[in-house]
Design a protein around this motif. Sequence first.
Motif, PDB file in Angstrom:
ATOM      1  N   THR A 205     -11.998  10.741  10.389  1.00 29.42           N
ATOM      2  CA  THR A 205     -10.568  10.180   9.964  1.00 29.42           C
ATOM      3  C   THR A 205     -10.205  10.113   8.689  1.00 29.42           C
ATOM      4  O   THR A 205      -9.081   9.885   8.241  1.00 29.42           O
ATOM      5  CB  THR A 205     -10.127   8.987  10.840  1.00 29.42           C
ATOM      6  N   ARG A 206     -11.385   9.909   7.973  1.00 33.49           N
ATOM      7  CA  ARG A 206     -11.001   9.514   6.048  1.00 33.49           C
ATOM      8  C   ARG A 206     -10.276  10.962   5.877  1.00 33.49           C
ATOM      9  O   ARG A 206      -9.648  10.686   4.551  1.00 33.49           O
ATOM     10  CB  ARG A 206     -12.557   9.568   5.621  1.00 33.49           C
ATOM     11  N   LEU A 207     -10.369  11.959   6.462  1.00 31.32           N
ATOM     12  CA  LEU A 207      -9.616  13.305   5.925  1.00 31.32           C
ATOM     13  C   LEU A 207      -8.192  12.868   5.952  1.00 31.32           C
ATOM     14  O   LEU A 207      -7.378  13.255   4.875  1.00 31.32           O
ATOM     15  CB  LEU A 207     -10.087  14.507   6.766  1.00 31.32           C
ATOM     16  N   ASP A 208      -7.835  12.346   7.001  1.00 29.82           N
ATOM     17  CA  ASP A 208      -6.332  12.049   7.147  1.00 29.82           C
ATOM     18  C   ASP A 208      -5.921  10.694   6.354  1.00 29.82           C
ATOM     19  O   ASP A 208      -4.828  10.806   5.713  1.00 29.82           O
ATOM     20  CB  ASP A 208      -6.010  11.692   8.684  1.00 29.82           C
ATOM     21  N   THR A 209      -6.706   9.620   6.382  1.00 22.16           N
ATOM     22  CA  THR A 209      -6.404   8.656   5.546  1.00 22.16           C
ATOM     23  C   THR A 209      -6.367   8.852   4.058  1.00 22.16           C
ATOM     24  O   THR A 209      -5.466   8.288   3.287  1.00 22.16           O
ATOM     25  CB  THR A 209      -7.310   7.531   5.837  1.00 22.16           C
ATOM     26  N   TRP A 210      -7.042   9.775   3.632  1.00 25.28           N
ATOM     27  CA  TRP A 210      -7.287  10.329   2.207  1.00 25.28           C
ATOM     28  C   TRP A 210      -5.629  10.763   1.950  1.00 25.28           C
ATOM     29  O   TRP A 210      -5.244  10.367   0.811  1.00 25.28           O
ATOM     30  CB  TRP A 210      -8.157  11.317   1.871  1.00 25.28           C
ATOM     31  N   VAL A 211      -5.062  11.636   2.797  1.00 25.23           N
ATOM     32  CA  VAL A 211      -3.847  12.186   2.634  1.00 25.23           C
ATOM     33  C   VAL A 211      -2.776  11.081   2.638  1.00 25.23           C
ATOM     34  O   VAL A 211      -1.894  11.116   1.705  1.00 25.23           O
ATOM     35  CB  VAL A 211      -3.425  13.247   3.827  1.00 25.23           C
ATOM     36  N   PHE A 212      -2.714  10.166   3.495  1.00 24.11           N
ATOM     37  CA  PHE A 212      -1.898   9.203   3.529  1.00 24.11           C
ATOM     38  C   PHE A 212      -1.917   8.114   2.537  1.00 24.11           C
ATOM     39  O   PHE A 212      -0.834   8.008   1.890  1.00 24.11           O
ATOM     40  CB  PHE A 212      -2.064   8.137   4.992  1.00 24.11           C
ATOM     41  N   ASP A 213      -2.979   7.686   2.004  1.00 23.31           N
ATOM     42  CA  ASP A 213      -3.212   7.021   0.753  1.00 23.31           C
ATOM     43  C   ASP A 213      -2.544   7.688  -0.361  1.00 23.31           C
ATOM     44  O   ASP A 213      -1.866   7.106  -1.567  1.00 23.31           O
ATOM     45  CB  ASP A 213      -4.820   6.782   0.603  1.00 23.31           C
ATOM     46  N   GLN A 214      -2.852   8.979  -0.420  1.00 25.43           N
ATOM     47  CA  GLN A 214      -2.506  10.052  -1.820  1.00 25.43           C
ATOM     48  C   GLN A 214      -0.832   9.881  -1.757  1.00 25.43           C
ATOM     49  O   GLN A 214      -0.631   9.610  -2.897  1.00 25.43           O
ATOM     50  CB  GLN A 214      -3.290  11.107  -1.830  1.00 25.43           C
ATOM     51  N   VAL A 215      -0.293  10.010  -0.640  1.00 28.89           N
ATOM     52  CA  VAL A 215       0.914  10.193  -0.640  1.00 28.89           C
ATOM     53  C   VAL A 215       1.634   8.805  -0.975  1.00 28.89           C
ATOM     54  O   VAL A 215       2.518   9.055  -1.665  1.00 28.89           O
ATOM     55  CB  VAL A 215       1.422  10.688   0.715  1.00 28.89           C
ATOM     56  N   GLU A 216       1.153   7.635  -0.679  1.00 31.11           N
ATOM     57  CA  GLU A 216       1.750   6.566  -0.876  1.00 31.11           C
ATOM     58  C   GLU A 216       1.711   6.175  -2.339  1.00 31.11           C
ATOM     59  O   GLU A 216       2.412   5.643  -3.003  1.00 31.11           O
ATOM     60  CB  GLU A 216       0.964   5.347  -0.202  1.00 31.11           C
ATOM     61  N   GLU A 217       0.524   6.590  -2.903  1.00 32.97           N
ATOM     62  CA  GLU A 217       0.130   6.356  -4.316  1.00 32.97           C
ATOM     63  C   GLU A 217       0.816   7.258  -5.176  1.00 32.97           C
ATOM     64  O   GLU A 217       1.507   6.919  -6.055  1.00 32.97           O
ATOM     65  CB  GLU A 217      -1.331   6.618  -4.708  1.00 32.97           C
ATOM     66  N   PHE A 218       1.337   8.359  -4.846  1.00 38.90           N
ATOM     67  CA  PHE A 218       2.298   9.383  -5.271  1.00 38.90           C
ATOM     68  C   PHE A 218       3.739   8.622  -5.605  1.00 38.90           C
ATOM     69  O   PHE A 218       4.324   8.740  -6.566  1.00 38.90           O
ATOM     70  CB  PHE A 218       2.253  10.711  -4.724  1.00 38.90           C
ATOM     71  N   LEU A 219       4.208   8.273  -4.470  1.00 37.10           N
ATOM     72  CA  LEU A 219       5.571   7.599  -4.483  1.00 37.10           C
ATOM     73  C   LEU A 219       5.520   6.498  -5.232  1.00 37.10           C
ATOM     74  O   LEU A 219       6.668   6.231  -5.734  1.00 37.10           O
ATOM     75  CB  LEU A 219       6.184   7.541  -2.915  1.00 37.10           C
ATOM     76  N   LYS A 220       4.421   5.624  -5.214  1.00 32.76           N
ATOM     77  CA  LYS A 220       4.687   4.528  -5.780  1.00 32.76           C
ATOM     78  C   LYS A 220       4.684   4.909  -7.380  1.00 32.76           C
ATOM     79  O   LYS A 220       5.265   4.147  -8.199  1.00 32.76           O
ATOM     80  CB  LYS A 220       3.313   3.643  -5.708  1.00 32.76           C
ATOM     81  N   SER A 221       3.616   5.830  -7.823  1.00 31.25           N
ATOM     82  CA  SER A 221       3.847   6.014  -9.185  1.00 31.25           C
ATOM     83  C   SER A 221       5.053   6.648  -9.557  1.00 31.25           C
ATOM     84  O   SER A 221       5.636   6.415 -10.752  1.00 31.25           O
ATOM     85  CB  SER A 221       2.665   7.030  -9.602  1.00 31.25           C
ATOM     86  N   ALA A 222       5.933   7.552  -8.623  1.00 34.61           N
ATOM     87  CA  ALA A 222       6.989   8.109  -8.909  1.00 34.61           C
ATOM     88  C   ALA A 222       8.036   7.092  -9.278  1.00 34.61           C
ATOM     89  O   ALA A 222       9.122   7.267  -9.977  1.00 34.61           O
ATOM     90  CB  ALA A 222       7.502   9.032  -7.636  1.00 34.61           C
ATOM     91  N   SER A 223       8.053   5.853  -8.558  1.00 30.42           N
ATOM     92  CA  SER A 223       9.029   5.062  -8.707  1.00 30.42           C
ATOM     93  C   SER A 223       8.914   4.294  -9.947  1.00 30.42           C
ATOM     94  O   SER A 223       9.910   3.778 -10.374  1.00 30.42           O
ATOM     95  CB  SER A 223       8.916   3.853  -7.830  1.00 30.42           C
ATOM     96  N   LEU A 224       7.776   4.634 -10.736  1.00 28.46           N
ATOM     97  CA  LEU A 224       7.808   4.104 -12.172  1.00 28.46           C
ATOM     98  C   LEU A 224       7.797   5.014 -13.455  1.00 28.46           C
ATOM     99  O   LEU A 224       7.767   4.832 -14.277  1.00 28.46           O
ATOM    100  CB  LEU A 224       6.294   3.223 -12.575  1.00 28.46           C
ATOM    101  N   ASN A 225       8.066   6.268 -12.861  1.00 22.04           N
ATOM    102  CA  ASN A 225       8.086   7.592 -13.626  1.00 22.04           C
ATOM    103  C   ASN A 225       9.440   8.073 -13.326  1.00 22.04           C
ATOM    104  O   ASN A 225       9.715   8.929 -12.489  1.00 22.04           O
ATOM    105  CB  ASN A 225       6.943   8.476 -13.317  1.00 22.04           C
ATOM    106  N   GLU A 226      10.340   7.911 -14.547  1.00 25.51           N
ATOM    107  CA  GLU A 226      11.875   8.068 -14.357  1.00 25.51           C
ATOM    108  C   GLU A 226      12.060   9.682 -14.023  1.00 25.51           C
ATOM    109  O   GLU A 226      12.765  10.184 -13.268  1.00 25.51           O
ATOM    110  CB  GLU A 226      12.502   8.030 -15.500  1.00 25.51           C
ATOM    111  N   SER A 227      11.228  10.453 -15.047  1.00 21.73           N
ATOM    112  CA  SER A 227      11.455  11.957 -14.698  1.00 21.73           C
ATOM    113  C   SER A 227      10.832  12.464 -13.467  1.00 21.73           C
ATOM    114  O   SER A 227      11.616  13.454 -12.976  1.00 21.73           O
ATOM    115  CB  SER A 227      10.694  12.932 -15.796  1.00 21.73           C
ATOM    116  N   LEU A 228       9.872  11.968 -12.901  1.00 23.28           N
ATOM    117  CA  LEU A 228       9.427  12.630 -11.584  1.00 23.28           C
ATOM    118  C   LEU A 228      10.072  11.915 -10.464  1.00 23.28           C
ATOM    119  O   LEU A 228      10.616  12.416  -9.549  1.00 23.28           O
ATOM    120  CB  LEU A 228       7.916  11.959 -11.244  1.00 23.28           C
ATOM    121  N   SER A 229      10.689  10.631 -10.737  1.00 23.36           N
ATOM    122  CA  SER A 229      11.608  10.155  -9.696  1.00 23.36           C
ATOM    123  C   SER A 229      12.924  10.958  -9.520  1.00 23.36           C
ATOM    124  O   SER A 229      13.587  11.242  -8.427  1.00 23.36           O
ATOM    125  CB  SER A 229      12.037   8.657 -10.086  1.00 23.36           C
TER     126      SER A 229
END
Length: 939
Positions: A174-198
């Motif tokens: 299941t770590r294959l799936d949790t890795w994906v979910f965690d990466q997406v969550e981290e990506f959107l969090k970082s995007a909220s702090l990055n104006e150009s990516l947002s």
Amino acid sequence: MKVWQLILFGVLVHLVLFYSIFDIYFTSPLVHGMTPVSPPTRKPAKRLVLFVTDGLRADKFFELDEDGKTRAPYLRDVIEHRGVWGISHTRVPTESRPGHVALIAGFYEDVSAVAKGWKENPVEFDSVFNESRHTWSWGSPDILPMFAKGASGDHVSTSCYPADLEDFAGSDMTRLDTWVFDQVEEFLKSASLNESLSAELKRDKIVFFLHLLGIDTHGHSNKPHSKEYLNNIKLVDKGISKMVSTFRDFYQDDGETAFVMTADHGMTDWGSHGAGHAQETLTPFVAWGAGVRSPVKSANCGVYTDSFCADWKLEDVQRSDMEQADVATLMSHLVGIPFPVNSVGRLPVDILNASRGEKAEALLANAEQILAQFQVKMDQIKDRTIAATFRPFQELIEAEKLQSLKHIRKLIHGGQYEDAVSETHLLIDKALQGLRYYQTYDRVFLGISVVFGFLGWVCYVLYLVVLEHTAVGQASARITAGHSEGHTRLLLFGSMALIICILLAVQSLHMMCYVYCLMPVLLWYKACQGLRLLQYTVRWTLANRQLGRFVLSVVVSAAGLEIIVLSFYYRQLLSVGLLAMSLWPIIQSRGQGRVMGRPWIAVGWSLTCTLVGMFPLMPVVGRETRYALVTSSGLLAVFIGALILYRVSFSRHFKILCGFQLMLIAVSVLTVKLTSESIADRQGLPWFCQLCSWLVLGCCLPVALFSPTCLRDRLLSLSAALLAPYILLSITYEGMFILSLLALLYFWLQMEHTESLVARRQVFQNVDFKQDGLIKDDISSATFSRHLELSDLRRAFYFIFLILTAFFGTGNIASINSFDPASVYCFLTVFNPFLMGALMMLKNMIPFLLVTCAFRGVQVLTHTPLRSLFLIVLIMSDFMGLHFFFLVRDYGSWLEIGSSISHYVIVMVMIIFLLLLTGVSHVLTCWRVPLPTQRHKML
């Protein structure tokens, strides 16, 4: 023609015949040069999130558990209150790559394209990702790169986890799936702090792809009924729920996000996929969000005659099924991007949240996109075909196509939307039929060329057999030595080749068409050398009153080969054939066993035939693991080997060599036991077990080359050498099967030797032939030049039958649905399709090698020229190959299509293997590495 030249020539001919079905039946559907067609209506959504749950079966997702509760509460709530659901019907092969291509690009890859590459695009094709403004994807390194590298520009971004994370023996996949979910969550969090990516993420035509592999990996390792597989479904449901909330938070719940959840393929109860079983082809589909309608509820509106959803408790919610390629058109429409230009999917307008007019307009755009492919394909065929011979697709000629489009637009403008949708569906049907018509345009004449190639090869080989290995052939060669028709024949066939080249050049056909059309000319040129021999043979047969006996032998052989052909469909017929073969001693002279004083041989032959005949009646290997049987068969092999060494007289050096080989078998048994226990305890593959496995594989065959080349010693050493890696690759009763097969091969050698001695004593009554040929005959120096006998026909047939028994004895490998990664767990557990495939190929080849080496021993014991026996085997094999060529199908159920392909491929590969294995068996039986003491004596 020398032996090596004939083998090389035969390999080249059969490689062409093997490849021919991919050019005739399964050519690439891709065409290029179309203008992308965009949906004419408004964009329902600015962005789309695609969840692909790899290996998820529809029934395991939709059904309720033993407590009457759903395993996916969030998605069940979506189905009942917010979105649409149904079944996405996949096509064979139900594998990850073709499944994802169908979902994301909208077309079904041909077989040859799948074989050209796995992780990257072997061919250029358009996709939803390519047409999007930007796509972000997370998941497996085996899937994501092929869409990124196939896209134009750099607007497809991928984030892949390390390849070694895909470990089938891992403790929790299941770590294959949790890795994906965690990466997406981290990506959107970082995007909220990055104006150009947002800002980039908040533009339109954006796609997010989450590839979830945990369910597939658990299905392979633990089977779909396991708690690990079912718990992974629950985890994915929770993860999707969390992802939806995360996306809505990031986009401040603007209502412009569409969500799609589906799977690339399902999985059988025994944890495999690749064929056309309903468990593999039925995958779940759920869509909700912007552009997707709400559920339609009414009494029994979800009841289908297929009974797939009888126990899912969704009868009151309308079910919307679709083909897998339809998902790509749906996603394109939802985000307002052009349909992938190679897509053959049909927009499922019934699930759209749109007006009737918008649905009709969108479906018409879909039809125009498919018609563009049809037009390009027709123009390609028309441009390269002689005008007088061009045959257009009559149901969709240019005038009719324009008239249909005009009529549909008139219906839309008049507000007759339902009629417009119906007419558009009919137009799409015709366009798809036309695409298929032009895709198979050259099939008839290419098929005729290949059939003539088959017949030419068989006639040429038959000519060589009669000319070089029969009394009538040698007599004919002396009589016709002064006749020559070479110049006339060369002029005739040379003219035919020139005419064919001109016709092919005029039509600008590809190079393989020249090969398919010119190869029969060459083969028939060679075969027609035997015209005078044929006339002389007929006269000689009639004069000697041998016609009836000859015809009877041919009829019996053909009937036996037909039984072998049927065994591809009904594996149990192998048991019937083996039972019939067990009667051989009774059919032969009743006094044979008494004359030789060895009746135990006849009894042993009958018993081992019956024993081996039990295995085709057993379940196919791969559906379950029984390592106790593997270890038992290995220990039994060690015991039998030790008993032979104790009871039979061997040289000291050979006993030491065999002792070492028995130690390798014991090491293999211990490795299997430790590996299976470790994986069962979720500890993974121990490094020392992996090291031992590769060491055993690397040294088993080289060690056998140190054994003497006398028949008994070499065959015994080869059997021990090949047993060790076979046990490492076994998961259930295969070890018992290989031991039974070895016993049968031993008694085959003894029976043939006994029958040969009896026949020669009847001819040479005063000559004392030796009975210990199995012990003293040296394979490396065996050369014989006698004529063929009718008994040689039986030997060739037995060889083919035993080859196929070795192939199908443990499973119906005609189905491409037979791979189980558990078979290679002693060598690796991290997903590597090519290395795993190579190891499985080795496992299949080991019985081949054993039977081929035994056949070499039969040839030595019966004093038969190997070339003559080999040519008879080729004729019989090509008879089956031609049979399966006519049985190849590209219509009907996908299981039937996949089986027909694999049947032909198996026979052709078997023929090529027989050509190559003849050389391999010569090396294994004749080559010897001298021991140091022997080198000293030689010096």
